[in-house]
Motif scaffolding. Structure first.
Motif, PDB file in Angstrom:
ATOM      1  N   SER A 104       0.805  -1.216   0.000  1.00 27.94           N
ATOM      2  CA  SER A 104       0.000   0.000   0.000  1.00 27.94           C
ATOM      3  C   SER A 104       0.843   1.274   0.000  1.00 27.94           C
ATOM      4  N   ARG A 105       1.959   1.281   0.696  1.00 30.63           N
ATOM      5  CA  ARG A 105       2.702   2.538   0.843  1.00 30.63           C
ATOM      6  C   ARG A 105       4.180   2.372   0.521  1.00 30.63           C
ATOM      7  N   PRO A 106       4.770   3.407  -0.086  1.00 34.55           N
ATOM      8  CA  PRO A 106       6.225   3.372  -0.297  1.00 34.55           C
ATOM      9  C   PRO A 106       6.949   3.488   1.035  1.00 34.55           C
ATOM     10  N   GLN A 107       8.144   2.949   1.092  1.00 36.40           N
ATOM     11  CA  GLN A 107       8.944   2.990   2.322  1.00 36.40           C
ATOM     12  C   GLN A 107      10.380   3.375   1.980  1.00 36.40           C
ATOM     13  N   TYR A 108      10.521   4.555   1.399  1.00 33.08           N
ATOM     14  CA  TYR A 108      11.858   5.033   1.035  1.00 33.08           C
ATOM     15  C   TYR A 108      12.673   5.349   2.281  1.00 33.08           C
ATOM     16  N   ALA A 109      13.953   5.006   2.224  1.00 32.97           N
ATOM     17  CA  ALA A 109      14.888   5.335   3.300  1.00 32.97           C
ATOM     18  C   ALA A 109      16.233   5.692   2.677  1.00 32.97           C
ATOM     19  N   THR A 124       7.695   2.555 -10.642  1.00 34.12           N
ATOM     20  CA  THR A 124       8.326   1.257 -10.395  1.00 34.12           C
ATOM     21  C   THR A 124       7.522   0.380  -9.446  1.00 34.12           C
ATOM     22  N   ARG A 125       6.998   0.979  -8.370  1.00 32.77           N
ATOM     23  CA  ARG A 125       6.157   0.242  -7.414  1.00 32.77           C
ATOM     24  C   ARG A 125       4.951   1.095  -7.135  1.00 32.77           C
ATOM     25  N   GLY A 126       3.859   0.770  -7.702  1.00 31.88           N
ATOM     26  CA  GLY A 126       2.715   1.657  -7.566  1.00 31.88           C
ATOM     27  C   GLY A 126       2.895   2.875  -8.457  1.00 31.88           C
ATOM     28  N   LEU A 127       1.912   3.740  -8.474  1.00 32.18           N
ATOM     29  CA  LEU A 127       1.954   4.956  -9.283  1.00 32.18           C
ATOM     30  C   LEU A 127       1.920   6.151  -8.349  1.00 32.18           C
ATOM     31  N   TYR A 128       3.044   6.873  -8.296  1.00 34.63           N
ATOM     32  CA  TYR A 128       3.187   7.967  -7.357  1.00 34.63           C
ATOM     33  C   TYR A 128       3.546   9.257  -8.082  1.00 34.63           C
ATOM     34  N   VAL A 129       3.254  10.373  -7.418  1.00 34.70           N
ATOM     35  CA  VAL A 129       3.777  11.681  -7.788  1.00 34.70           C
ATOM     36  C   VAL A 129       4.717  12.100  -6.663  1.00 34.70           C
ATOM     37  N   VAL A 130       5.884  12.644  -7.043  1.00 37.67           N
ATOM     38  CA  VAL A 130       6.910  12.969  -6.056  1.00 37.67           C
ATOM     39  C   VAL A 130       7.389  14.397  -6.267  1.00 37.67           C
ATOM     40  N   ILE A 182      10.566  15.653   1.300  1.00 34.81           N
ATOM     41  CA  ILE A 182      10.085  15.101   0.034  1.00 34.81           C
ATOM     42  C   ILE A 182       8.693  14.539   0.288  1.00 34.81           C
ATOM     43  N   TYR A 183       7.790  14.829  -0.626  1.00 35.30           N
ATOM     44  CA  TYR A 183       6.416  14.341  -0.520  1.00 35.30           C
ATOM     45  C   TYR A 183       6.141  13.326  -1.622  1.00 35.30           C
ATOM     46  N   VAL A 184       5.506  12.220  -1.235  1.00 38.13           N
ATOM     47  CA  VAL A 184       5.113  11.170  -2.185  1.00 38.13           C
ATOM     48  C   VAL A 184       3.601  11.006  -2.094  1.00 38.13           C
ATOM     49  N   TRP A 185       2.918  11.249  -3.225  1.00 36.03           N
ATOM     50  CA  TRP A 185       1.456  11.125  -3.275  1.00 36.03           C
ATOM     51  C   TRP A 185       1.048   9.903  -4.089  1.00 36.03           C
ATOM     52  N   ASP A 186      -0.091   9.342  -3.752  1.00 36.38           N
ATOM     53  CA  ASP A 186      -0.723   8.347  -4.618  1.00 36.38           C
ATOM     54  C   ASP A 186      -1.298   9.080  -5.833  1.00 36.38           C
ATOM     55  N   LEU A 187      -0.942   8.625  -7.016  1.00 35.96           N
ATOM     56  CA  LEU A 187      -1.360   9.319  -8.238  1.00 35.96           C
ATOM     57  C   LEU A 187      -2.876   9.429  -8.337  1.00 35.96           C
ATOM     58  N   GLN A 188      -3.580   8.359  -8.030  1.00 37.53           N
ATOM     59  CA  GLN A 188      -5.038   8.339  -8.207  1.00 37.53           C
ATOM     60  C   GLN A 188      -5.787   9.002  -7.051  1.00 37.53           C
ATOM     61  N   GLU A 194      -3.600  11.073  -2.068  1.00 37.40           N
ATOM     62  CA  GLU A 194      -3.202  10.998  -0.652  1.00 37.40           C
ATOM     63  C   GLU A 194      -1.685  11.068  -0.531  1.00 37.40           C
ATOM     64  N   VAL A 195      -1.195  11.801   0.481  1.00 39.83           N
ATOM     65  CA  VAL A 195       0.232  11.793   0.795  1.00 39.83           C
ATOM     66  C   VAL A 195       0.561  10.452   1.440  1.00 39.83           C
ATOM     67  N   LEU A 196       1.416   9.671   0.779  1.00 42.51           N
ATOM     68  CA  LEU A 196       1.745   8.333   1.265  1.00 42.51           C
ATOM     69  C   LEU A 196       2.999   8.312   2.128  1.00 42.51           C
ATOM     70  N   GLN A 197       3.930   9.206   1.854  1.00 49.89           N
ATOM     71  CA  GLN A 197       5.157   9.250   2.639  1.00 49.89           C
ATOM     72  C   GLN A 197       5.746  10.656   2.574  1.00 49.89           C
ATOM     73  N   VAL A 198       6.296  11.107   3.692  1.00 53.58           N
ATOM     74  CA  VAL A 198       7.029  12.371   3.753  1.00 53.58           C
ATOM     75  C   VAL A 198       8.429  12.042   4.265  1.00 53.58           C
ATOM     76  N   LEU A 199       9.441  12.379   3.467  1.00 54.90           N
ATOM     77  CA  LEU A 199      10.825  12.032   3.808  1.00 54.90           C
ATOM     78  C   LEU A 199      11.549  13.260   4.333  1.00 54.90           C
ATOM     79  N   GLU A 200      12.257  13.086   5.437  1.00 54.46           N
ATOM     80  CA  GLU A 200      12.992  14.184   6.049  1.00 54.46           C
ATOM     81  C   GLU A 200      14.463  13.834   6.141  1.00 54.46           C
TER      82      GLU A 200
END
Length: 318
Positions: A7-12, A245-251, A259-265, A268-274
């Protein structure tokens, strides 16, 4: 196809890259995703290994800061756009300058290749969009595109269209062959347009504007179909992009150093990276295509910020 089960990206953060001595202006992954090119106000273009974070080489040649960098589709050439009013073509094979393109009468702010890599499109503070013949190093067209500096230019997936945007708040679609303006898109409030690009299928365009909003446009109908908010963009030209690559996101980067990652459709903001300090400006994504079922799909993001933090960060979603 992207794996959309999770469901959600998990960038690190995986790597932090240091080397530039002034504000970083642009980041672009090579077409195969193995390398990352960066440009900066220190007049340099640097090349990094995207899988180890190691510096590979530095290109010197501009006499003023570099605003943007772009890859040819075969990964053999880089183009860089600079405040010295020039665009330099670099060969990765010889590590040297191939051509210097002259014609802009003010800072060159943005550059991109067409899919065949035989043409370049550039935009600058002289308010023009220019199309160049790569082999001859000559200007083919000068489009009197905007009434303010041009902030982004790019081709669609088959090279038939060019999209541009500018500080005048206008987005324009051009016929690449004739240079004719086919469509002008403007939002009601006319905010400064920071960045624009075609969706991977070229049916939509994604625009970032300095009212802290990203919009997805059906440009054929001149209709905004999605808006993405939550980030801050009121001062700088921030890059925005798709991740497929994994899901469809806007970044997008943000002026709150995140950094903000949204679900394209769903939007929703899926992840905020600090992690960065200072205004966080640039994001680019590695679109590594799944060439065989067993090939690992890499979801990698690169980021850089201005002002206090001169590092580049490589984020992995593993």
């Amino acid at each position: 196809m992207p794996n959309t089960n999770r469901s959600r990206p998990q960038y690190a953060v995986k790597y932090i890259l240091s080397g530039h001595t002034m504000a970083i202006s642009s980041l672009k992954f090579s077409p195969d995703g193995t390398m990352l090119a960066s440009s900066a106000a220190d007049k340099l273009v640097k090349l990094w290994d995207a899988y180890s974070g190691e510096i590979l080489r530095t290109f010197e040649g501009h006499t003023e800061g570099v605003n943007d960098v772009a890859w040819s589709n075969d990964g053999e050439f880089l183009a860089s756009a600079s405040d010295d009013k020039s665009i330099i073509l670099w060969s990765l094979e010889t590590n040297s300058t191939v051509k210097t393109l002259l014609g802009h009468t003010n800072f060159v702010f943005c550059v991109n290749f067409n899919p065949r890599s035989n043409l370049l499109v550039t935009g600058g503070y002289d308010e023009t969009v220019r199309v160049w013949d790569v082999a001859r190093g000559k200007s083919l067209k000068v489009l009197p595109a905007h009434s303010d500096p041009v902030t982004a230019v790019s081709f669609n997936h088959d090279g038939t269209l060019i999209v541009s945007c500018a500080m005048d708040g206008l987005i324009r679609i051009w016929d690449a062959e004739s240079g004719q303006c086919l469509k002008t898109i403007v939002d009601d409030d006319n905010p400064i347009c920071s960045h624009v690009k075609f969706s991977p299928n070229s049916k939509f365009i994604l625009s970032a504007t300095q009212d802290s909003t990203i919009r997805l446009w059906d440009y054929q109908k001149t209709r905004c179909v999605k808006t993405y908010t939550g980030h801050t963009n009121r001062t700088y030209c921030l890059f925005t992009c798709f991740s497929t690559t994994r899901g469809l996101y806007v970044v997008s980067g943000s002026e709150d150093a995140k950094i903000y990652v949204w679900d394209l459709q769903s939007r929703e903001v899926l992840q905020v990276l600090e992690g960065h300090r200072g205004a966080f400006l640039y994001t680019t994504l590695s679109y590594t295509e799944l060439t065989a079922q067993t090939h690992p799909v890499r979801s990698i993001m690169a980021s850089a910020s201005m002002e206090k933090d001169l590092t580049i960060r490589l984020w992995y979603d593993e």
